[in-house]
Design an enzyme around this catalytic site. Structure first.
Site, PDB file in Angstrom:
ATOM      1  CB  CYS A  24      52.625  44.076  31.815  1.00 54.21           C
ATOM      2  SG  CYS A  24      52.464  44.473  33.591  1.00 54.21           S
TER       3      CYS A  24
ATOM      4  N   GLY B 299      56.958  41.438  31.218  1.00 52.31           N
ATOM      5  CA  GLY B 299      57.924  40.813  32.059  1.00 52.31           C
ATOM      6  C   GLY B 299      58.820  41.054  33.442  1.00 52.31           C
TER       7      GLY B 299
ATOM      8  CE1 TYR C  55      42.793  33.645  34.353  1.00 50.40           C
ATOM      9  CE2 TYR C  55      44.500  34.309  34.512  1.00 50.40           C
ATOM     10  CZ  TYR C  55      42.954  34.378  34.886  1.00 50.40           C
ATOM     11  OH  TYR C  55      42.433  35.763  35.294  1.00 50.40           O
TER      12      TYR C  55
ATOM     13  N   GLY D  87      46.454  43.696  32.831  1.00 47.94           N
ATOM     14  CA  GLY D  87      47.000  43.946  33.840  1.00 47.94           C
ATOM     15  C   GLY D  87      45.522  45.832  33.502  1.00 47.94           C
TER      16      GLY D  87
END
Ligand SMILES: Nc1ncnc2c1ncn2[C@@H]1O[C@H](COP(=O)(O)OP(=O)(O)O)[C@@H](O)[C@H]1O
Ligand SMILES: Nc1ncnc2c1ncn2[C@@H]1O[C@H](COP(=O)(O)OP(=O)(O)O)[C@@H](O)[C@H]1O
Ligand SMILES: Nc1ncnc2c1ncn2[C@@H]1O[C@H](COP(=O)(O)OP(=O)(O)O)[C@@H](O)[C@H]1O
Ligand SMILES: Nc1ncnc2c1ncn2[C@@H]1O[C@H](COP(=O)(O)OP(=O)(O)O)[C@@H](O)[C@H]1O
Ligand code: SF4
Ligand code: SF4
Ligand code: SF4
Ligand code: SF4
Ligand SMILES: [Mg+2]
Ligand SMILES: [Mg+2]
Ligand SMILES: [Mg+2]
Ligand SMILES: [Mg+2]
Lengths: 446, 446, 446, 446
Positions: B2, B103, B242, B28
């Site tokens: 997120c 998280g 990434y 996200g």
């Protein structure tokens, strides 16, 4: 600019047209459409928006039959662009026809005036309507002959695909301004603006339709070729510079490779001492790799292109400087800070975007910005299907290179020469370069 | 995964939140939301879809006030994800609060069970709801003390921003799993997951929120910092590999540069004789440039990433092989044909996509495909906010490198070693690498 | 069935057209469109759906000028009905034209065949396209003369409004099948299918356009009337029975009042001993009031029509009997239980709906159901613009009244006689009743 | 106002809920939602808009299981009403629960304050959230006991349905303000706000849930009834006057019939010499029929209600007088012209609409307008779930009948007396009439 695709003798042709158009989307985002035929009847759906927005499963499923033509459209001058989407469909004395067209007719207004004088009515704002009228008014017995008769009356740029209930016809104007290639798919055939469409749908490239050639697709027969006009090739060099996808072969050559060659020539013509070569992505990437290889200056992807670039967005605040450019491109501060950059792009049109990019780069700490353009200055508009602005709006029609440099705020600025461009394409003289050198092969008739 | 953003003392805060979230969209795409405060009342809008789909001018205009928090959400397990969008808003005994969270809490189930035992109700499927309950149930007088009390009860990964009517609080867990940076904008402040958000809105990066730190923003005062927990840094190394945008600085370092370093290390560890280095775009680009520089093998953008990649599309035909991958990526036949390629990507998860890419490359005539991965094999899931699949689905948890190579059909396959990865990040040991080495700094409590 | 509206010399004409069409929505829910002129140029927007769905403020604002024509369309046989919405717009030798049409041309196919033979192309599936071609092909100098020449070539039913850049023309066919009235609005004029449009926009009814009359609206002049054809009035009696709104005056008479008169006649012709008169709402209400007054049997609104009736809905379950009818109509159990009902509706087409209504009434405890229809049995289709099904599907073309009664399950069934119908309309013989008596005033030419 | 529905032991319960809600749509058009249970898990979908807009086949299909609760919501004060749609779903210590609620709690603020004091958080602006907190915080072992404990803490109006994974509970407050009925469907049960829902889905009405009663539905058992509170019936008389559908039975009596009775009483109390009785449709229709029967003055549907009335529309012009009212209602000029009218409506709230109606009637030529209202003057707001405006906005709280008459411009104006109203409902004293007589059975606690 637009894209066209045609499929003949391919089961579920409309679905292949859909995927083909998806890969040709960059040639036109305003409108999309597909017409199909099952041999008895022509079906059509078109609308505004991206290919994925205009079509869904239900709509595709209704486009039955094993032949289809499709189109994506760049921009429309018209009021209600639903009406100005292609294919154009019409019923006429030989039955039904659907037409898709990439290019611009230079005698469109003149032909329309004459048709109107003879009592024709025009329901759209597209040149292509002319062609259907000419075909419908011809007194020849066969569609094939009528198409030829009609082609003899139109001038300018056209890569056309015509679909009747039982046949498909693909044509390119004698100059071959716009690309059009042909491929095999199973037992059937595909015709498309760029070869990237073949890659996606798994078709095998066969050859390009030739300038002035008409290819007829008919069931149970091999495609038949007629050289309607003596070819006088003036293929659009700007397809290589900017328009086509780098993974396409255009006019028989790979776009990415030619862009790299342009970058190499640019490095030879306008070397500069610098720390890194940075493209303005994505159009500048291939030539930047070429420039880097030739010059030995390291290539860095120092500007990042946002994945979510869309065509419309909110602008609720004036407070953010250079918002529009920043929403698309962001330099990597850490990479460019204190560095001397060679920045590569494909062209400068009005100069406003380049000015903003230089500005942001300097803001982010670039020590020097050496702008290198992988094409000559754009000094004139295109009459053959590319939507360049008017001559007045083109910065290079009014400003010298030095004046342009000052305007955009770069430390140095250089354009690939016309000779350099020619060298990049193998000194082949069969290209149109009119927007760079003013030699328009066909005049625009008002 | 997120993203979070918070603005304090910035006129039209919600509009800045909107643009900030636009630049954080890659973290996200499922849902987006913004809550703002004008000092008297909290306003909120959230919904499914991209930031540009959830908001329009009208909606933004209603989010008045000079502080705001925003969120983009990756995926949701829930049924009706409208309910599972953030910010979470609640009224409680001290007034109103809105919270955004990046998280995963490792003791979420346990805490929820206890809260439920005490009579709490849970209306969403998000961990974050725990936190608000803990704050609401605390008996401390001040929100500040309650937040600290609540933090002491949660474990795992959290980069959090809390907005009350008059204050804003930004916190990072003691491990610092997820990034969170802080910048100045005019007289106000911005907190965001990645620094690329600062670039877009023109904010000046100041520093990262520290692991275990809570920063309090209050009108008329400088931000106040409290080190709530002793930091035991385990910053997510996968952000570099990434997740984060290459133009962001994460944990103080530039992502693009570190990716290049990984590519260099990979070239040192696993050299190979080849004609060109080709990235799987976009995630493989930076490390491919690094590999090319180190190895001297020329870099070529031999695979093109489609600009119109979307999240949903029609699949009306089985007939087109590898359709999904091809709609996103297309190799340039002319460039790779007959060539020996080093193909660079950031990771292999299930192996299916890599298998298809190798397959297409071979189909298009690549002579050899040497796959090089700029990270170690992913052998375990992440409990700290990255949506990796289960251990069973991860190819590297079941297959050896050689088995994987066979499965994907490459000529050779090699992964950056853990040591190589560490070298790339400057032998800094403060990173979490659990999904590569199995050393999970915080256990998952069921 | 369709509706048309035209405004001339009315500031913001398109906005009035919008509201006028809103009140004419019942004459066609499939598509809607408006074209306006500012004297220099014609603007147009059209699309599928209700008037309120096709237009929004932005779209209306673009339709500038003080003249406008509008249309709502009932059903379309075509594939992609966007193309089959009206107004039809065309450029031709005299400039630009937009046309709206209510009715059906009986020689449309024949005229189209001839036009096509002469080289015309047809881009839609609408009869109206014929007319524009005829106008465009005429060799007369003035639009006015061309319209007359064109009208002389078409047969059948037409209430037409044509808009050029500077003028507006309103015409009704010599039979006057479809209504068309004229009103004053400020200094300007309005022409519309039904007078209820005048009520909404506050226009003052002046008179009906006469069968065979053409009215020309031109700036600075009074409307000019030309009797193009000798009138042979055959006004559609079904407008009174079912189609028009009860608050409209059609052909100079009020629909509600005539419906009441039909109900009275029905009561005289087919009295029955019963406890209450119950309409099938809304089409049966006025005649039920008439039946009740004449018979003395109390009127009860014993069946309620749902306010949220829409055109499309989910049918996820077979389990609910008569779902579609029930979603629209619900009898009041408490009112009808144990009672002998006279149930009044305007017509029985296929018989399926009536069967279900009788069924539900019996289920709900009605002791007797005496069905009374305020029109004669519909034995033939309409060629003049009403979308009745084919002869085969019409229950009264195959079944006797007694057979129909059995099929629908009523205790008795009676239809108003043709004489009774004539009495209701004042023994005026100037009406078409072809779908009831088979006397088609104009034959359909295939 | 809102509506609720619950189904237990009915295969495809959510689909029945969908159709039930469709028939209850008039009780709330702002938002709709359904939660279902398959015994293991609760599924939920809710959103803004009409039932047919919120749901489609795909969404319904995901709501599996043989029990379901549904809700339509009238209006929301909240900012982002997605959050304020029902059912409210929560996980708590006994598992999962979904609740739908019609009514307003008079001690909601007080209860919320206390809950908040104890650490509860409130994520919506709905009273109903209180109830779930009370249930979750109860220390009883069984949901059943907890519900009872919770009910003992709330005051005001509630017709509630609670769904747990295995059971369903239906409750009505001791006053029985809002209706709630129960029916049999196959082997299962339905509970709904109005009986019209039973008609549509084919369920057999059994009885009303009693004021103060809780009914528990459990698999394999007959519904179990508990009289939680001593009933002190104060059923909302306004349901009869305006709110409920005429085809529903409410509190055991048919709405249409009672409305007719009110019309009769009104005719007795306030006769007038006139030519016709005209309802303001649709709310005035039944009482107008009653007035007509009693007075002998003929009933005429002299005002037509537009079928396409929607909730939102463009208002692009100020030029059309009384546009909003006219878009909904249109008098039949021909019928009312020169006539003395008794115009019947159910209530006058602010007076603005009535003023416009009288105005239009006079404009259209009505000779006299005698306004008769089938209820007493509305002098106070409702605290029990009906969204009347504040006392200040109610014209009858400030103006006498004569002043109101002048304001609306009627020739005479009369309201049904409180005694007359009582007579209409059979002199039954078990009704709330607080908004008419000020006797509020439960005080509003701030
Ligand atoms: N907005 C963005 N602009 C540019 N690069 C981005 C953006 N968002 C994410 N990225 C980078 O793109 C990579 C992901 O894109 P890509 O590899 O094409 O897709 P996939 O996630 O399917 O592998 C990530 O490594 C990320 O760093
Ligand atoms: N679908 C695509 N995938 C990859 N590249 C594309 C695609 N479509 C177009 N391109 C290339 O991208 C370039 C245009 O992108 P870019 O430079 O980012 O935008 P702009 O048109 O604003 O300059 C063109 O040069 C074209 O060759
Ligand atoms: N679905 C329905 N079908 C028929 N009548 C309804 C329906 N829903 C509500 N009603 C009735 O319609 C009346 C409300 O409609 P109306 O008077 O036209 O609107 P308004 O609420 O603006 O006064 C109510 O009295 C109610 O009983
Ligand atoms: N906007 C409107 N307002 C009121 N009545 C209308 C409106 N439009 C059409 N009507 C009348 O309603 C009747 C059609 O409605 P109804 O009988 O309920 O539907 P159906 O067409 O299914 O029989 C017609 O007789 C028409 O006169
Ligand atoms: S003028 Fe320029 S853009 Fe146009 S066809 Fe010629 S080269 Fe291409
Ligand atoms: S487990 Fe992997 S993805 Fe998760 S925080 Fe650690 S390094 Fe990052
Ligand atoms: S046939 Fe019937 S519907 Fe058609 S115009 Fe004649 S009366 Fe009207
Ligand atoms: S106050 Fe009025 S509206 Fe409210 S419950 Fe009582 S009677 Fe009904
Ligand atoms: Mg570019
Ligand atoms: Mg990738
Ligand atoms: Mg009807
Ligand atoms: Mg009303």
């Amino acid at each position: 600019m637009c894209s066209v695709i045609g499929l003949f003798n391919v089961p579920e042709a409309a679905k292949y047209a859909y995927f083909g158009l998806f890969s040709l989307q960059h040639r036109g985002q305003e409108a999309a459409g597909i017409a199909s035929s099952d041999g008895e009847k022509i079906y059509i759906t078109k609308g505004r928006g991206l290919v994925t927005q205009v079509f869904d499963e239900t709509k595709l499923t209704k486009l039955i039959g094993s032949s289809a033509v499709g189109h994506t459209r760049y921009s429309t001058a018209g009021e209600d662009s639903v009406l100005d989407a292609q294919p154009i469909f019409a019923r006429y004395d030989l039955g039904q026809i659907a037409v898709v067209h990439n290019g611009n007719l230079t005698n469109a207004k003149q032909v329309r005036r004459e048709l109107i004088k003879e009592g024709a009515i025009f329901q759209t704002f597209m040149d292509t309507e002319n062609l259907i009228h000419l075909i419908a008014r011809s007194h020849k017995e066969h569609l094939y002959d009528r198409i030829i008769e009609a082609l003899q009356q139109i001038e300018g740029a056209y890569s056309l695909i015509l679909l009747s209930r039982k046949k498909m016809f693909a044509v390119r104007d004698p100059y071959g301004f716009r690309p059009l290639s042909m491929a095999k798919l199973g037992d059937g055939w595909v015709v498309a603006s760029e070869t990237c469409a073949f890659d996606l749908i798994g078709a095998e490239y066969v050859r390009d339709i030739r300038p002035g050639e008409l290819v007829v697709f008919e069931e149970g027969k091999e495609p038949r070729s007629i050289q309607v006009f003596e070819p006088t090739p003036h293929k659009c060099i700007f397809e290589y510079i900017y328009f086509a996808r780098p993974d396409s072969n255009i006019f028989g050559k790979n776009v990415y490779k030619l862009r790299k060659a342009m970058g190499r020539e640019l490095a030879k013509e306008y070397p500069v001492e610098a720390d890194m070569v940075v493209p303005v992505p994505d159009s500048g990437v291939a030539s930047a790799i070429g420039y880097s290889e030739e010059s030995g200056i390291p290539f860095e992807l120092g500007i990042i292109r946002n994945h979510y670039v869309g065509r419309t967005f909110i602008e609720p605040t004036q407070a953010i400087r250079d918002l529009k450019v920043k929403m698309k491109l962001n330099p990597i501060k850490n990479v460019i800070k204190g560095k001397r950059l060679v920045v590569i792009d494909d062209s400068i049109v009005r100069g406003t975007t380049s000015k903003k990019i230089v500005n942001i780069l300097k803001d982010f700490g670039a020590k020097e910005v050496h702008m290198r353009i992988s094409a000559p200055p754009t000094t004139g508009p295109c009459y053959y299907g590319v939507d360049t602005p008017t001559k007045e709006e083109l910065i290079s029609s009014r400003y010298s290179v030095e004046e342009t440099r000052k305007y955009i705020g770069a430390d140095t600025l250089a354009y690939l020469s016309i000779d350099g461009l020619l060298r990049s394409v193998g000194n082949d003289l069969s290209y149109c370069m009119a927007c760079f050198d003013g030699n328009y092969p066909v005049p625009l008739k008002e």
